[in-house]
Design a protein around this motif. Sequence first.
Motif, mmCIF file in Angstrom:
data_model
loop_
_atom_site.group_PDB
_atom_site.id
_atom_site.type_symbol
_atom_site.label_atom_id
_atom_site.label_comp_id
_atom_site.label_asym_id
_atom_site.label_seq_id
_atom_site.Cartn_x
_atom_site.Cartn_y
_atom_site.Cartn_z
ATOM 1 N N PRO A 1 59.842 -51.249 13.557
ATOM 2 C CA PRO A 1 60.468 -52.109 12.881
ATOM 3 C C PRO A 1 60.646 -51.894 11.471
ATOM 4 C CG PRO A 1 58.785 -53.531 13.840
ATOM 5 C CD PRO A 1 58.698 -51.848 14.398
ATOM 6 N N PRO A 2 61.671 -52.109 10.666
ATOM 7 C CA PRO A 2 61.543 -51.976 9.201
ATOM 8 C C PRO A 2 60.596 -53.096 8.780
ATOM 9 C CG PRO A 2 63.659 -52.851 10.082
ATOM 10 C CD PRO A 2 62.992 -52.398 11.197
ATOM 11 N N SER A 3 60.046 -52.786 7.739
ATOM 12 C CA SER A 3 58.999 -53.826 7.067
ATOM 13 C C SER A 3 59.979 -54.979 6.480
ATOM 14 C CB SER A 3 58.543 -52.998 5.836
ATOM 15 O OG SER A 3 57.393 -52.147 6.085
ATOM 16 N N ARG A 4 59.108 -55.924 6.587
ATOM 17 C CA ARG A 4 59.710 -57.414 6.085
ATOM 18 C C ARG A 4 59.221 -57.665 4.899
ATOM 19 N NH1 ARG A 4 60.243 -61.906 10.266
ATOM 20 N NH2 ARG A 4 62.090 -62.327 8.846
ATOM 21 N N PHE A 5 60.142 -58.313 3.896
ATOM 22 C CA PHE A 5 59.623 -58.622 2.417
ATOM 23 C C PHE A 5 59.615 -60.149 2.505
ATOM 24 C CE2 PHE A 5 61.193 -54.254 2.482
ATOM 25 C CZ PHE A 5 60.172 -53.453 2.038
ATOM 26 N N SER A 6 58.474 -60.688 1.700
ATOM 27 C CA SER A 6 58.627 -62.198 1.015
ATOM 28 C C SER A 6 59.854 -62.174 0.239
ATOM 29 C CB SER A 6 56.983 -62.332 0.526
ATOM 30 O OG SER A 6 57.329 -63.346 -0.235
ATOM 31 N N PRO A 7 60.271 -63.602 0.179
ATOM 32 C CA PRO A 7 61.295 -63.698 -0.923
ATOM 33 C C PRO A 7 60.498 -63.940 -2.329
ATOM 34 C CG PRO A 7 60.299 -65.965 0.482
ATOM 35 C CD PRO A 7 59.948 -64.572 1.183
ATOM 36 N N LEU A 8 59.072 -63.594 -2.280
ATOM 37 C CA LEU A 8 58.638 -63.557 -3.506
ATOM 38 C C LEU A 8 58.266 -62.186 -4.043
ATOM 39 C CD1 LEU A 8 56.173 -66.569 -3.128
ATOM 40 C CD2 LEU A 8 57.948 -66.436 -5.081
ATOM 41 N N ASP A 9 58.697 -61.278 -3.214
ATOM 42 C CA ASP A 9 58.497 -59.709 -3.262
ATOM 43 C C ASP A 9 58.662 -59.298 -4.761
ATOM 44 O OD1 ASP A 9 57.811 -57.168 -1.846
ATOM 45 O OD2 ASP A 9 59.616 -56.621 -2.785
ATOM 46 N N ALA A 10 59.702 -59.440 -5.342
ATOM 47 C CA ALA A 10 59.866 -59.129 -6.723
ATOM 48 C C ALA A 10 58.905 -59.564 -7.908
ATOM 49 C CB ALA A 10 61.308 -59.614 -7.155
ATOM 50 N N VAL A 11 58.613 -60.746 -7.350
ATOM 51 C CA VAL A 11 57.574 -61.390 -8.288
ATOM 52 C C VAL A 11 56.477 -60.794 -8.138
ATOM 53 C CG1 VAL A 11 56.272 -63.467 -9.140
ATOM 54 C CG2 VAL A 11 58.711 -63.576 -8.017
ATOM 55 N N HIS A 12 55.804 -60.256 -6.932
ATOM 56 C CA HIS A 12 54.456 -59.472 -6.844
ATOM 57 C C HIS A 12 54.729 -58.181 -7.364
ATOM 58 C CE1 HIS A 12 53.720 -62.820 -4.257
ATOM 59 N NE2 HIS A 12 54.352 -62.518 -3.272
ATOM 60 N N ALA B 1 51.303 -55.793 -8.281
ATOM 61 C CA ALA B 1 50.418 -56.179 -6.954
ATOM 62 C C ALA B 1 50.392 -54.848 -5.999
ATOM 63 C CB ALA B 1 50.939 -57.242 -6.099
ATOM 64 N N THR B 2 49.047 -54.791 -5.601
ATOM 65 C CA THR B 2 48.910 -53.708 -4.419
ATOM 66 C C THR B 2 49.201 -54.274 -3.239
ATOM 67 O OG1 THR B 2 47.079 -52.713 -5.649
ATOM 68 C CG2 THR B 2 47.335 -52.047 -3.222
ATOM 69 N N PHE B 3 50.112 -53.601 -2.259
ATOM 70 C CA PHE B 3 50.515 -54.046 -0.971
ATOM 71 C C PHE B 3 50.013 -53.481 0.124
ATOM 72 C CE2 PHE B 3 53.665 -54.987 -4.294
ATOM 73 C CZ PHE B 3 54.300 -56.262 -3.628
ATOM 74 N N THR B 4 49.943 -54.453 1.393
ATOM 75 C CA THR B 4 49.548 -54.032 2.649
ATOM 76 C C THR B 4 50.436 -54.582 3.557
ATOM 77 O OG1 THR B 4 47.577 -53.938 3.982
ATOM 78 C CG2 THR B 4 48.268 -56.067 3.019
ATOM 79 N N ASP B 5 50.424 -53.569 4.858
ATOM 80 C CA ASP B 5 51.377 -54.288 5.799
ATOM 81 C C ASP B 5 50.691 -55.214 6.878
ATOM 82 O OD1 ASP B 5 53.726 -53.519 7.838
ATOM 83 O OD2 ASP B 5 51.681 -53.846 8.940
ATOM 84 N N PHE B 6 51.182 -56.447 6.604
ATOM 85 C CA PHE B 6 50.233 -57.321 7.345
ATOM 86 C C PHE B 6 51.533 -58.059 8.567
ATOM 87 C CE2 PHE B 6 48.608 -61.596 8.527
ATOM 88 C CZ PHE B 6 47.538 -61.253 8.703
ATOM 89 N N ALA B 7 51.269 -57.665 9.717
ATOM 90 C CA ALA B 7 52.004 -58.027 10.920
ATOM 91 C C ALA B 7 53.691 -57.775 10.704
ATOM 92 C CB ALA B 7 52.065 -59.442 11.134
ATOM 93 N N GLY B 8 53.713 -56.511 9.850
ATOM 94 C CA GLY B 8 54.989 -56.095 9.927
ATOM 95 C C GLY B 8 55.664 -56.364 8.463
ATOM 96 N N PRO C 1 51.060 -59.046 -0.845
ATOM 97 C CA PRO C 1 49.976 -58.443 -1.640
ATOM 98 C C PRO C 1 48.724 -58.444 -1.239
ATOM 99 C CG PRO C 1 51.632 -60.348 -2.444
ATOM 100 C CD PRO C 1 51.736 -60.162 -1.062
ATOM 101 N N VAL C 2 48.014 -57.383 -1.427
ATOM 102 C CA VAL C 2 46.696 -57.573 -1.022
ATOM 103 C C VAL C 2 45.646 -57.835 -2.019
ATOM 104 C CG1 VAL C 2 46.250 -54.738 -1.309
ATOM 105 C CG2 VAL C 2 44.641 -56.104 0.189
ATOM 106 N N ARG C 3 46.196 -57.494 -3.241
ATOM 107 C CA ARG C 3 45.386 -57.929 -4.563
ATOM 108 C C ARG C 3 46.565 -57.880 -5.745
ATOM 109 N NH1 ARG C 3 43.201 -52.960 -3.765
ATOM 110 N NH2 ARG C 3 41.757 -53.822 -2.271
ATOM 111 N N TYR C 4 46.215 -58.351 -6.758
ATOM 112 C CA TYR C 4 46.968 -58.088 -7.866
ATOM 113 C C TYR C 4 46.089 -57.321 -9.076
ATOM 114 C CZ TYR C 4 49.801 -61.885 -5.945
ATOM 115 O OH TYR C 4 50.753 -62.213 -5.033
ATOM 116 N N SER C 5 45.087 -57.474 -9.128
ATOM 117 C CA SER C 5 44.178 -56.837 -10.235
ATOM 118 C C SER C 5 42.893 -56.393 -9.225
ATOM 119 C CB SER C 5 43.991 -57.167 -11.479
ATOM 120 O OG SER C 5 43.314 -58.477 -11.189
ATOM 121 N N SER C 6 42.056 -57.680 -9.276
ATOM 122 C CA SER C 6 40.586 -57.236 -8.732
ATOM 123 C C SER C 6 40.578 -58.514 -7.760
ATOM 124 C CB SER C 6 39.680 -57.560 -9.966
ATOM 125 O OG SER C 6 38.614 -58.133 -9.294
ATOM 126 N N ASP C 7 40.458 -57.923 -6.412
ATOM 127 C CA ASP C 7 40.382 -59.099 -5.362
ATOM 128 C C ASP C 7 38.790 -60.063 -5.872
ATOM 129 O OD1 ASP C 7 40.227 -56.234 -3.759
ATOM 130 O OD2 ASP C 7 38.377 -56.986 -3.757
#
Lengths: 123, 382
Positions: free
Chosen positions: B11-22, B27-34, B38-44
Amino acid sequence: MPENTELRYTAEHEWVLVEGSVATIGITAYAAAQLGDIVYLDLPDAGTEVAGGSIVGEIESTKSVGELFAPVDGTVVEKNEAVESSPELVNSDPLGEGWLLKVEFTELPELLSFDEYTALIGG
Amino acid sequence: MTDAPTSPAAPPSRFSPLDAVHRAAGATFTDFAGWQMPVRYSSDLAEHHAVRSAAGLFDLSHMAEFRVSGPEAAAFLDHALAGLLSATTIGQAKYSLLLAEQGGVIDDVVVYRLGDEEFLVVANASNREPVAAALEERRAGFDLVLTDESDETALVAVQGPASREILQRTEGFEAPGLDELRYYRSTPARFGGVPVLLARTGYTGEDGYELYLAPEHAEALWRAIETAGQPLGLVPAGLASRDTLRLEAGMPLYGHELSFETLPVQAGLGRVPALAKESFVGRDALVAGPPEGAPVLVGLVAEGRRAARAGYEVFPIDGGADAPPAGLVTSGALSPTLGHPIALAYVDPRLAAEGTEVTVDIRGTRLAFRTTTLPFYRRKKD
């Protein structure tokens, strides 16, 4: 710190700086960013013989474990003990203080140029 | 290290309403449940430490929300979930479990009682479909309305000791009940006139708040909290730090410590189901209990810096080199706060006593660990 263009690269996201018969090895800024915060390194001791393409160490971040490959055949002449005690140096200065190994080699294999590596990571 | 190609069937990825902000924040992104989250912005690690010392701002809009309203809403939840939800008071939040008939966990949820006849059930993003299906099936015969509001709900969390002061300073945020809001309680609030559900809940082991609101207002709220919080040390924080924070706090993660095959008592959650209730889905299986010798969840700690990770095998120290594994790590990391490796593992009950010495096979090397009580980290209460 060497310039990006002075370095050679591998498809395993390592950089190689050749000075005479010694290759200094580290991981690229791209690899460091992908791994996230590095918290543990396992590096081979000086004197260890390594074979190009083989796994010689580990790079662990909070989220994952990466493998360190030897880019050349040779003998480890020095490992960076500073990064073993301060792994964050690999994130903060991957091409400088975050270097990992110096390996004395007999023959240099074909490695990627900066432009080739940049193309590889889609830069 | 490259983006996985999207298969035609996926299925196509889904994006948070905050996607543009991230994205703007790098941010570095990860797939989480489709979802692309954001997995981290700079340093986790920096994000983790910020939550322990000041505050972190999390986007959890991928979580699933179900509203249950009607005269029999409380009775329905008493039947569908393992806890006694009818005993909660308005404004109370309760951690609960959605169990299968066989006693296994379909999901762990937080239930907010919003009124006499109104509840909000918050589930994991990865379990939205099974939770929806189970609730739909179990509602038969109850007089209520069940609505999946996941797509109409954004969720922003402010976690860390500075959280309350940050919300007090957030421009346009009005929450008359903020200062008196107790842990695991919620209260109605407003942001720029828009309704917000403000809850003092979280998944970090730190004091903090979760704010539910309509997705079109999430970006403005995020920016207002960020502006108010920056002088107090708040940073945006990704899912990588959320995972190490919850692990230090000894909180289970579905798919790691909780599963369809695991009974709550094995996960140390034996007190979550209200067995005093006459009936609820899964009760008979809980009364019967897990089979003799079923593995139980323990905490593991070690010296050094090498983390035991999910999937690594646990061995008894006296079993000899050929002994079979007696447990499996489900989550593990080098604890950013404590500085040593911590892990959660399911082990043979004979290894579960506190202080038992075991080894974990870390990529071919057996390293010493010992069992410990949970949580690994407990915040100082003020």
